[in-house]
Write an enzyme that holds these catalytic residues in place. Structure first.
Site, short mmCIF file in Angstrom:
data_model
loop_
_atom_site.label_atom_id
_atom_site.label_comp_id
_atom_site.label_asym_id
_atom_site.label_seq_id
_atom_site.Cartn_x
_atom_site.Cartn_y
_atom_site.Cartn_z
N ASP A 30 0.74 -1.16 -0.04
CA ASP A 30 0.17 -0.09 -0.08
C ASP A 30 0.86 1.36 0.24
OD1 ASP A 30 -3.27 0.61 1.02
OD2 ASP A 30 -1.76 2.06 1.15
N ASN A 86 -12.95 -3.16 2.60
CA ASN A 86 -13.85 -1.75 2.63
C ASN A 86 -14.84 -1.95 1.59
OD1 ASN A 86 -12.47 -0.66 4.89
ND2 ASN A 86 -10.94 0.30 3.82
N GLN A 93 -14.04 2.88 1.27
CA GLN A 93 -13.61 2.40 0.02
C GLN A 93 -13.30 3.52 -0.65
OE1 GLN A 93 -15.76 -0.55 -2.05
NE2 GLN A 93 -14.28 -0.98 -3.63
N SER A 94 -12.04 3.54 -1.01
CA SER A 94 -11.64 4.66 -2.11
C SER A 94 -11.45 4.16 -3.55
CB SER A 94 -10.67 5.48 -1.46
OG SER A 94 -9.51 4.77 -1.51
N VAL A 95 -10.88 2.98 -3.69
CA VAL A 95 -10.71 2.36 -5.16
C VAL A 95 -11.55 1.32 -5.28
CG1 VAL A 95 -9.01 1.14 -6.51
CG2 VAL A 95 -8.12 2.95 -4.75
N HIS A 99 -10.39 -5.32 -3.11
CA HIS A 99 -9.06 -5.47 -2.64
C HIS A 99 -9.07 -5.69 -1.27
CE1 HIS A 99 -9.69 -1.36 -2.58
NE2 HIS A 99 -9.04 -1.11 -1.37
N HIS A 101 -7.04 -5.74 2.36
CA HIS A 101 -6.08 -5.00 3.04
C HIS A 101 -5.46 -6.11 3.94
CE1 HIS A 101 -7.06 -0.69 2.21
NE2 HIS A 101 -8.04 -1.47 1.78
P1 AMP Z 1 -9.60 1.47 -0.01
O1 AMP Z 1 -9.70 2.95 0.78
O2 AMP Z 1 -10.20 0.40 1.00
O3 AMP Z 1 -10.46 1.47 -1.28
O4 AMP Z 1 -8.12 1.11 -0.12
C1 AMP Z 1 -7.54 1.76 -1.17
C2 AMP Z 1 -5.91 1.83 -0.83
O5 AMP Z 1 -5.17 2.02 -2.10
C3 AMP Z 1 -5.47 2.72 0.36
O6 AMP Z 1 -4.99 2.16 1.41
C4 AMP Z 1 -4.52 3.53 -0.67
O7 AMP Z 1 -3.43 3.99 0.33
C5 AMP Z 1 -4.20 2.60 -1.45
N1 AMP Z 1 -3.55 3.11 -2.68
C6 AMP Z 1 -3.94 4.29 -3.43
N2 AMP Z 1 -3.13 4.37 -4.65
C7 AMP Z 1 -2.24 3.36 -4.64
C8 AMP Z 1 -0.80 3.23 -5.35
N3 AMP Z 1 -0.80 3.89 -6.63
N4 AMP Z 1 -0.27 2.07 -5.09
C9 AMP Z 1 -0.52 1.47 -3.97
N5 AMP Z 1 -1.71 1.56 -3.05
C10 AMP Z 1 -2.33 2.78 -3.31
#
Ligand code: AMP
Length: 113
Positions: A30, A86, A93-95, A99, A101
């Site tokens: 991460d 998430n 969740q942001s992506v 996934h 963690h």
């Molecule tokens: P979530 O908020 O559960 O969707 O997790 C998304 C995760 O992706 C967060 O913990 C971010 O820190 C991580 N993240 C975002 N951009 C990148 C990247 N370029 N490489 C690795 N991790 C990333």
């Protein structure tokens, strides 16, 4: 459809610290670690979030869990780690590409925030 961030990492369009890859998934560090060990276990198939998965995804979902256990073993995490998914923006969740963690290396309190 534009690629997700993680698809771009899988396709090597964006660099990442890749620590494992097989035909079904990739494991990266991460970029903003919340623990000394913070990995993301990402299926190659784009499933936006866990609640979008179906019976057809059983093998992938099981595989992600098995890979998590194997990586934790290989990294010597002393069988002490937490897996987090998430699901949805309100859950953090942001992506929107499923996934897991994997967090380890510090006390992990319960309940989580
Ligand atoms: P979530 O908020 O559960 O969707 O997790 C998304 C995760 O992706 C967060 O913990 C971010 O820190 C991580 N993240 C975002 N951009 C990148 C990247 N370029 N490489 C690795 N991790 C990333």
């Amino acid at each position: 459809m534009s690629k997700t961030l993680f698809e771009k990492i899988i396709d090597r369009e964006i660099s990442a610290d890749i620590i494992f890859e097989d035909e079904l998934c990739i494991v990266i560090k991460d970029i903003s670690p919340q623990a000394p060990t913070h990995l993301l276990i990402i299926p190659k198939k784009v499933i936006p979030k866990l609640s979008d998965s179906t019976e057809d995804d059983k093998q992938i979902l099981g595989h992600l869990m098995l890979v998590a256990g194997k990586i934790a073993d290989q990294l010597g995490l002393d069988e002490t780690f937490r897996l987090v998914i998430n699901n949805g923006a309100k859950a953090g969740q942001s992506v929107f590409h499923l996934h897991l963690h994997l967090l380890s290396g510090r006390p992990l309190n319960w309940p989580p925030g």
